[in-house]
Design an enzyme around this catalytic site. Sequence first.
Site, PDB file in Angstrom:
ATOM      1  N   ASP A   1      -4.542   8.345   3.269  1.00 51.04           N
ATOM      2  CA  ASP A   1      -4.066   7.018   3.675  1.00 51.04           C
ATOM      3  C   ASP A   1      -4.905   6.520   4.851  1.00 51.04           C
ATOM      4  O   ASP A   1      -5.475   7.320   5.601  1.00 51.04           O
ATOM      5  CB  ASP A   1      -2.592   7.122   4.076  1.00 51.04           C
ATOM      6  N   GLU A   2      -4.969   5.199   5.040  1.00 51.21           N
ATOM      7  CA  GLU A   2      -5.714   4.586   6.154  1.00 51.21           C
ATOM      8  C   GLU A   2      -7.138   5.161   6.235  1.00 51.21           C
ATOM      9  O   GLU A   2      -7.620   5.526   7.309  1.00 51.21           O
ATOM     10  CB  GLU A   2      -4.973   4.812   7.491  1.00 51.21           C
TER      11      GLU A   2
ATOM     12  N   ARG B   1       0.058  -9.738  10.870  1.00 52.47           N
ATOM     13  CA  ARG B   1       1.361  -9.137  11.221  1.00 52.47           C
ATOM     14  C   ARG B   1       2.483 -10.141  11.009  1.00 52.47           C
ATOM     15  O   ARG B   1       3.650  -9.763  10.949  1.00 52.47           O
ATOM     16  CB  ARG B   1       1.395  -8.694  12.691  1.00 52.47           C
TER      17      ARG B   1
ATOM     18  N   LYS C   1       0.813  -1.218   0.000  1.00 51.21           N
ATOM     19  CA  LYS C   1       0.000   0.000   0.000  1.00 51.21           C
ATOM     20  C   LYS C   1       0.847   1.270   0.000  1.00 51.21           C
ATOM     21  O   LYS C   1       0.612   2.188  -0.787  1.00 51.21           O
ATOM     22  CB  LYS C   1      -0.921  -0.013   1.214  1.00 51.21           C
ATOM     23  N   THR C   2       1.851   1.316   0.878  1.00 54.11           N
ATOM     24  CA  THR C   2       2.671   2.531   0.997  1.00 54.11           C
ATOM     25  C   THR C   2       3.426   2.794  -0.287  1.00 54.11           C
ATOM     26  O   THR C   2       3.548   3.944  -0.735  1.00 54.11           O
ATOM     27  CB  THR C   2       3.664   2.403   2.179  1.00 54.11           C
TER      28      THR C   2
ATOM     29  N   GLN D   1      -9.280  -3.837   8.176  1.00 57.44           N
ATOM     30  CA  GLN D   1      -8.363  -3.402   9.226  1.00 57.44           C
ATOM     31  C   GLN D   1      -8.878  -2.164   9.951  1.00 57.44           C
ATOM     32  O   GLN D   1      -8.107  -1.414  10.541  1.00 57.44           O
ATOM     33  CB  GLN D   1      -6.973  -3.141   8.637  1.00 57.44           C
TER      34      GLN D   1
END
Length: 749
Positions: free
Chosen positions: A223-224, A606, A32-33, A254
């Site tokens: 973002d997010e 994670r 994503k980043t 998430q």
Amino acid sequence: MSYLDSLNDVQRQAVEQTDGPVMIIAGAGSGKTRVLTYRIAHLIQKGVEPFNILSLTFTNKAAKEMQHRIQAVCGSEARNVMMGTFHSVFSRILRVESQKIGFPSNFTIYDTEDSKSLLRTILKEQNLDDKVYKPNTVFNRISAAKNRLISYKEYIANPNYMADDRAALRPEMGKLYQMYQERLIRAGAMDFDDLLFYTYKLFNEHPDVLNKYQHKFKYIMVDEFQDTNIAQYNITKKLAAMNRNICVVGDDAQSIYAFRGADIQNILNFEKDYPELKVLKLEQNYRSTKTIVEAANNVITKNKAQLKKDVWTSNESGEKIHVYRAASDNEEGRIIAQTIFENKMNMQLRNKDFAILYRTNSQSRSFEEALRKLNINYKVVGGMSFYQRKEIKDVLAYLRFVLNDQDEQSFRRIVNFPKRGIGDTTIAKLFVIADEQGTTVWDILCNVKSIMTGRLVPVIEGFVDLIKSYKILANTKDAFEAANEIAKQSGLLKELYEDKTVEGIARYENVQELLNGIKEFVDRPDQEDKSLGSYLQEISLLTDTEKDKEDKDSVTLMTIHSAKGLEFNQVFVVGIEEDLFPSAMMLNSRADLEEERRLFYVAITRAEKRLTLSFATSRYRFGQLKSCSPSRFLEEIDPRHLQMTSITANSIGSQESGPAFSGIKPKTAAATVQVKAKVAPAYTPSEDFKPSDTSNLMIGMKVEHPKFGYGEVKNIQSNGTDRKAVIDFKNLGEKTLILSFAKLRIHES
């Protein structure tokens, strides 16, 4: 352009789709980043002025990392992109435009402690009981209103809010909101929530200002996005209204911050605001093994409120997910620490390759103790080490002072907590007198009538009597009985229990966990001296101040909420038990339960190479050893991905695949025999099986479940809109089911 060559097809499409509204659904570990940063770099490479790009993030760390990556592609031009958190970007805008809403350009920004301090002052001025109107509670209520863009005038005018406050026995809440806000304005100050509230007000009431920033920010990226609240989304929507070049990146799976005001509906309903929306799904996971990815998919597909996606990976299958069942939470800690020790040696790994994730901060205790005993460096992220938390220090200070009334630091900590009206001036005076007379403060307190007069004399005498009674307890009771009584009689437990904020509940749980640890100390068969002094002597070895471990090679301990966005070679998700994870407080509605499931999904994803899930069959709660049931979330993972490991107090062994978790019977903490997984026989429901209406379900009724078979209702629990039933199933033992979800057929008996 070489940077595009490193992207897969969907990632590249997301980078190149620069115009119009775009929603990028980014599964866990999907890059994503990289997509977000390359998208900004691509805009600049296409000739878009960096000054015309706005990128909103949730942490300053994320903003800096993105800017660094963009700079690697575009050079120094990256510095001209307006990039940062919502609060930092909007505070910059408010500095320029503040006079239009009645604030000086150099307005002060109050942090949370400043805000609570102001509220304490107002409460004192209004003669309101700060045990009823706790500063935390008042602050959180005001914060929630602001994040929904509700002004104090609207709040006071809303009969529903007023009724809620009266029902909570806090009818003055609206007045406090008004006084707090007026005091902020008078001081030329804003709190963090005001940075959002006043930005929206500025754009709403001054179209010329909004127009200016709409022309400036022609391309907006968020973002997010799943973590945005109502205020953040409404401001962003206003800014994007002219050009409609808005790109939001996030993953509804998430979304785990509802308690902070995040509204998952922002991402679920984004298409309603932008019918021409282009939706792109990043579904390839580059982080985890196939087993971990498939297990995460097993879990999250159970949620109804979600945007469908099929996350996959081309990584190796990897190990099965290890599931450890321990007899107690202390044993769980020992087993996880031992596993880390062995894996580190056998696989040539560093401490930093391991993370232990838990649902609540209070769970860290048993893992901290076990890691210390094996001399494994660790750090607690997103919070203090268990024994460094204020509420834990407060309780330990009481216990220490009872045993050593010359302990000056412990005395200072407890003399006015909970509040007794013994202020700093009085305390300083007592120490001066003690110094002058060459004696201890305790001696002065015991003879307070001879040196003081006035209203404080009976207060101090009452404190002395309490401590003397605690000394008797410490001499006649074991460590747990004494500590438990002291925590209750001092009013400390009551003080924490009455604070129903998220922070307050966590502090109360932490103190209960400390008491649980003392109870386990007392119950240890090998512990001959069960006194409070013996306990404090042992605990002092764990609470010595340690040097900062940030730069050391350390195992990471953190809550799952703190772990979002991180990844580790090996992850241990612990305490996977009903009423702990999912939390008992999150079983009142489907929305709450689905948020807990998303939290479990975040925990699973994670892990890169190896995932371990663990639970205890018994755990101390409120000083009592309670039986625990494995979490429903374990049953949602396909058994072929799981490897059950039975545990004894000193060994790991007897591995079996595909356990039937509902068949695991609780054992006592002292159990030393090896426990094998009980595999329940498969059950086929009756041919005419049809779920019954359970609204009139009663204790004693016989029921049939399509998976668990026949059982008898042992208890009915009502909590909010959902009812729970404790059912004793013939082959599985007792299970607690939420009736609005359970499919039960009632059998006439």
